[in-house]
Motif scaffolding. Structure first.
Motif, short mmCIF file in Angstrom:
data_model
loop_
_atom_site.label_atom_id
_atom_site.label_comp_id
_atom_site.label_asym_id
_atom_site.label_seq_id
_atom_site.Cartn_x
_atom_site.Cartn_y
_atom_site.Cartn_z
N GLN A 65 -8.80 -0.09 4.72
CA GLN A 65 -8.86 1.10 5.56
C GLN A 65 -7.84 1.04 6.70
OE1 GLN A 65 -11.94 3.89 5.15
NE2 GLN A 65 -10.56 3.26 3.53
N ILE A 66 -7.76 -0.10 7.37
CA ILE A 66 -6.80 -0.24 8.48
C ILE A 66 -5.38 -0.36 7.93
CG2 ILE A 66 -6.10 -1.64 10.45
CD1 ILE A 66 -9.01 -2.48 10.78
N GLY A 67 -5.22 -1.09 6.83
CA GLY A 67 -3.89 -1.30 6.26
C GLY A 67 -3.24 -0.02 5.81
N VAL A 87 -7.86 -7.49 -2.03
CA VAL A 87 -7.80 -6.14 -1.47
C VAL A 87 -7.29 -5.21 -2.56
CG1 VAL A 87 -6.88 -4.66 0.34
CG2 VAL A 87 -7.28 -7.09 0.81
N HIS A 88 -8.05 -4.17 -2.85
CA HIS A 88 -7.66 -3.21 -3.88
C HIS A 88 -7.59 -1.81 -3.26
CE1 HIS A 88 -8.34 -6.27 -6.93
NE2 HIS A 88 -9.53 -6.51 -6.38
N ALA A 89 -6.76 -0.97 -3.86
CA ALA A 89 -6.67 0.41 -3.41
C ALA A 89 -8.02 1.10 -3.56
CB ALA A 89 -5.60 1.15 -4.21
N TYR A 90 -8.39 1.85 -2.55
CA TYR A 90 -9.62 2.65 -2.54
C TYR A 90 -10.90 1.82 -2.47
CZ TYR A 90 -6.10 5.72 -4.65
OH TYR A 90 -4.94 6.39 -4.92
N LEU A 120 5.86 -1.03 -6.55
CA LEU A 120 5.35 0.32 -6.77
C LEU A 120 3.84 0.42 -6.53
CD1 LEU A 120 7.34 1.47 -9.94
CD2 LEU A 120 7.89 1.78 -7.53
N LEU A 121 3.17 -0.72 -6.43
CA LEU A 121 1.74 -0.70 -6.18
C LEU A 121 1.41 -0.09 -4.82
CD1 LEU A 121 -0.97 -1.54 -7.43
CD2 LEU A 121 -0.74 -3.74 -6.28
N LEU A 146 -2.47 -6.97 6.01
CA LEU A 146 -3.83 -6.62 5.61
C LEU A 146 -3.98 -6.30 4.13
CD1 LEU A 146 -4.89 -4.41 8.65
CD2 LEU A 146 -5.57 -6.76 8.17
N LEU A 147 -2.90 -5.82 3.49
CA LEU A 147 -3.01 -5.41 2.09
C LEU A 147 -2.39 -6.40 1.12
CD1 LEU A 147 -2.14 -1.59 2.33
CD2 LEU A 147 -4.37 -2.70 2.52
N VAL A 148 -1.32 -7.06 1.53
CA VAL A 148 -0.58 -7.92 0.60
C VAL A 148 -0.89 -9.39 0.82
CG1 VAL A 148 1.72 -8.61 -0.17
CG2 VAL A 148 1.27 -6.22 0.44
N ALA A 149 -0.80 -9.84 2.08
CA ALA A 149 -0.98 -11.26 2.39
C ALA A 149 -2.31 -11.83 1.89
CB ALA A 149 -0.83 -11.49 3.89
N PRO A 150 -3.45 -11.14 2.06
CA PRO A 150 -4.71 -11.72 1.57
C PRO A 150 -4.70 -11.99 0.07
CG PRO A 150 -5.14 -9.92 3.09
CD PRO A 150 -3.67 -9.88 2.81
#
Length: 366
Positions: free
Chosen positions: A225-227, A215-218, A27-28, A203-207
Motif C-alpha cells: 500500500q505504501i510502496g 510482496v505481491h501486487a494487490y 515490466l512487473l 518496500l516492493l522489490v527489496a523484501p
C-alpha cells in the motif's frame, strides 16, 4: 499531469497483455503502479479543476457528480465485455465523488485526512484478514457478516481497494498544491521523484530479493500500500521535473501537446483497449490475449489514435467553438456535452467577477 496519465495508459496495457515480466522483471512494476497512479491523478485533476474552474458552488458539484456518474456507468457497461480485464472505472468514479468535499479543505486538514487514509489503507486489509482468515466474504452473506462484507468492499479484499485508492488521491491533491505553491528548481523535483522511487523499491522489490517477506501486487499489505502510493507519486514528480527541465521547456509547444494527447484521451483509450480485447476474446474464446504483438497494437493504436484525433480536432475547434469540447477525445467530449446538457453553465460571465475558465487539465480515469 497529461504526460503522467499517458504513462499510466502504457503501464495499464503492459499490465493487461504483456506475456512476460521483461528483463530483470522490470515490466512487473506495471502490475503495482497502474491503478494507484490513476487514483493519484484523479486527486490531481480534482484539485486543479477546483482551483482553476472558478465554479465552487452547487453547479460545480453537480457537474463533477455528473462526470463521476458517467464514468461509473461506462465502467458497468465495460464489465459486460469478454475482455479478461478487471474494470476499475467504477472505483475511480466513486473516488471522484469522494474527492468533491476533500478539495474544499485547507492544506492542514487535508494532510490530516491523508494520515487517516493511510491508517485505513494499512488497517482495513489487515483487520479483514484477521477476521476472515484470509477468505473473502460473499456479498450474499448473512446479516451477521454485513460488517465483514462492507469491510471487504472498502478495502479489505479485492484487486482494487478503495482505502488505498483514496490514499493515492489525497496524496495527489497535496502534491499538486505543493508544486503549484513552490518555486522549486526542476532538479529538486527530480531528486524528490528519485526519493519516491527509492521508497517504492525498498518496500516492493527489496523484501522479495532479500527473502525478508513476499510482496505481491494487490495484496493489501503495508509494504504494498505504501510502496505503490510512493511509486505513483514518483511518476508524477518525474513528469513535472521533465516538463520544467531545460529539455522540457525547449520542446516546441505542438510537440509537448502531442505528447500530452494520450493522457488527455485516457478514458477513450481505456474503452478502446477493452473493445479490442473484447473483439479478440469473442473471436478466440479459448486463447489468451497475452501477446507481445497485442501489446504493440494497443500502445500504437491508443497513442496514434489520440494524436491523430487532436491533429484533426484542434484546428477545427479554432473555427467551430462547439467542437472544442471534443478536442481531447470522443468520450471526453461526450462527457463534457452531457455535463453541459444536464448542468449548463451561464452563457455570460462578468469579467469583473473574475471570469470562469475551465482548466485544460481534467480528471482522467483508467
Amino acid at each position: 499531469m497529461d504526460w503522467a496519465r499517458g504513462a499510466a495508459y502504457v503501464l495499464m496495457v503492459i499490465a493487461h497483455v504483456a506475456p512476460g515480466d521483461g528483463p530483470a522483471r522490470i515490466l512487473l512494476v506495471s502490475e503495482f503502479l497502474t491503478a494507484p497512479l490513476f487514483a493519484l491523478l484523479i486527486g490531481v485533476g480534482a484539485q486543479l479543476g477546483w482551483s482553476t474552474s472558478g465554479e465552487h458552488g452547487w453547479r460545480y458539484v453537480l457537474r463533477e457528480a455528473v462526470r463521476a456518474a458517467l464514468v461509473i456507468a461506462l465502467g458497468l457497461l465495460l464489465m459486460q465485455s469478454a475482455a479478461s480485464v478487471l474494470i476499475v472505472l467504477v472505483h475511480l468514479g466513486v473516488l471522484m465523488l469522494l474527492c468533491l468535499p476533500l478539495v474544499r479543505l485547507r492544506t492542514t486538514p487535508l494532510a490530516v485526512v491523508a494520515v487517516l487514509a493511510l491508517v485505513l489503507a494499512l488497517a482495513v486489509p489487515g483487520l479483514y484478514r484477521s477476521l476472515t482468515g484470509g477468505h473473502a466474504v460473499a456479498p450474499s452473506a448473512p446479516e451477521s457478516d454485513a460488517f465483514l462484507t462492507v469491510l471487504g468492499l472498502i478495502g479489505g479484499t479485492g484487486g482494487y481497494r478503495m482505502t488505498g485508492l483514496l490514499l493515492c488521491a489525497v496524496l495527489g491533491m497535496l502534491a499538486i498544491r505543493a508544486l503549484q505553491s513552490a518555486k522549486a528548481a526542476w532538479w529538486r523535483g527530480a531528486l524528490a521523484s528519485a526519493g519516491a522511487f527509492a521508497v517504492m523499491l525498498a518496500l516492493l522489490v527489496a523484501p522479495n530479493l532479500l527473502g525478508l517477506y513476499e510482496v505481491h501486487a494487490y495484496d493489501g499489505t503495508p509494504s504494498e500500500q505504501i510502496g505503490v502510493a510512493s511509486g505513483a507519486l514518483g511518476v508524477l514528480l518525474t513528469m513535472w521535473a521533465a516538463q520544467a527541465s531545460p529539455l522540457g521547456r525547449a520542446l516546441p509547444s505542438r510537440v509537448a501537446q502531442l505528447l500530452a494527447a494520450p493522457g488527455q484521451a485516457a478514458l477513450t483509450l481505456y474503452a478502446l483497449q477493452i473493445l479490442v480485447l473484447h473483439i479478440y476474446q469473442v473471436n478466440n474464446p479459448l486463447v489468451r490475449d497475452d501477446h507481445w504483438w497485442m501489446l504493440a497494437i494497443l500502445v500504437v493504436l491508443g497513442v496514434g489514435f489520440a494524436m491523430v484525433w487532436q491533429e484533426v480536432l484542434t484546428p477545427l475547434a479554432r473555427r467551430v467553438p462547439s467542437a472544442r469540447r471534443w478536442a481531447r477525445g470522443p468520450l471526453e467530449g461526450l462527457i463534457r456535452g452531457m455535463q453541459g446538457l444536464i448542468v449548463p453553465r451561464p452563457t455570460e460571465v462578468s469579467s469583473s467577477a473574475g471570469g470562469r475558465a475551465m482548466s485544460p487539465y481534467r480528471t482522467g480515469a483508467r
